[in-house]
Design a protein around this motif. Sequence first.
Motif, PDB file in Angstrom:
ATOM      1  N   ARG A 209       0.852  -1.220   0.007  1.00  0.00           N
ATOM      2  CA  ARG A 209      -0.001   0.190   0.176  1.00  0.00           C
ATOM      3  C   ARG A 209       0.827   1.306  -0.011  1.00  0.00           C
ATOM      4  O   ARG A 209       0.827   2.246   0.906  1.00  0.00           O
ATOM      5  N   TRP A 212      -0.140   5.022   1.024  1.00  0.00           N
ATOM      6  CA  TRP A 212      -1.298   5.021   2.017  1.00  0.00           C
ATOM      7  C   TRP A 212      -0.793   5.196   3.405  1.00  0.00           C
ATOM      8  O   TRP A 212       0.185   5.168   3.552  1.00  0.00           O
ATOM      9  N   THR A 237      -2.504  -5.463  -3.319  1.00  0.00           N
ATOM     10  CA  THR A 237      -2.046  -4.029  -3.076  1.00  0.00           C
ATOM     11  C   THR A 237      -0.458  -4.076  -2.719  1.00  0.00           C
ATOM     12  O   THR A 237      -0.131  -3.423  -1.847  1.00  0.00           O
TER      13      THR A 237
END
Length: 268
Positions: A209, A212, A237
């Motif tokens: 990720r 994020w 992800t």
Amino acid sequence: MRENTTKLCADKSNKNLKSAVYIVGAGPGDPDLLTIKAQKLLMAADVILFADSLVPQQILDFCRQDAEIVRTANKTLEEILPLMIERVRSHQSVVRLHSGDPSLYSAIHEQMYLLAEADIPFEVVPGISAFQAAAAKLKVELTVPGLVQTIILTRISGRTEVPPTEELASLAAHQASLCLYLSARHIEAAQAKLLEHYGADTPVAICYRLGWPDEKIWVVPLDKMANYTHEENLIRTTLYVISPALGEVIGRSRLYHPEHTHLFRPRG
């Protein structure tokens, strides 16, 4: 700070945006990594269709408060396409927001084909891909003179098969900087194929990720890649970067070397 910047940019954005579909790359997740063009389109568009399972909610902070927001994670192309066509024919501007860069694993080919067939104007706006964000986070250059000069972006076969000529083991034979997308669910097979050509101690960056708030990055030996993936319960992800450039690197480009001459720096 962002609220003030967003308001300033919004005041300058084109509120009379052409009625069309804008296929926009949202980058890996960090709203600060959106291109300026992407921000302007988000702030001006009437309708935003975004892949909510892959694009962070914070990116919608750039949108107009009165914009129509359509989440598409649970929709098929047969549901998404008529909506875009109808909105454009109703003289509205539509942003189709994809994660990363639209040119990679974003399924835009069929969207563009069908939009063109329906005589709907569209534009593609590039975004930063996860492999670029990964290199920046790792503070590495993936093309080091004398060590590696090629970057391969690929995936392992899963429900979407890769052509036989692009089988992972054959690509690994190049021992280039290899960026492996969409492969966490098949990591044991990927590791086995990579080990056919890379050494067991080749550094691998496991990037979860990227961009994020809950981003995580681990650098591990190749023969531990599958174990770390399972220990951290990574199933999506996740990007893997396999590269000799992640290790201890000694190398120098000729570009700025005092003995290297070129058009702008002639000898003497």
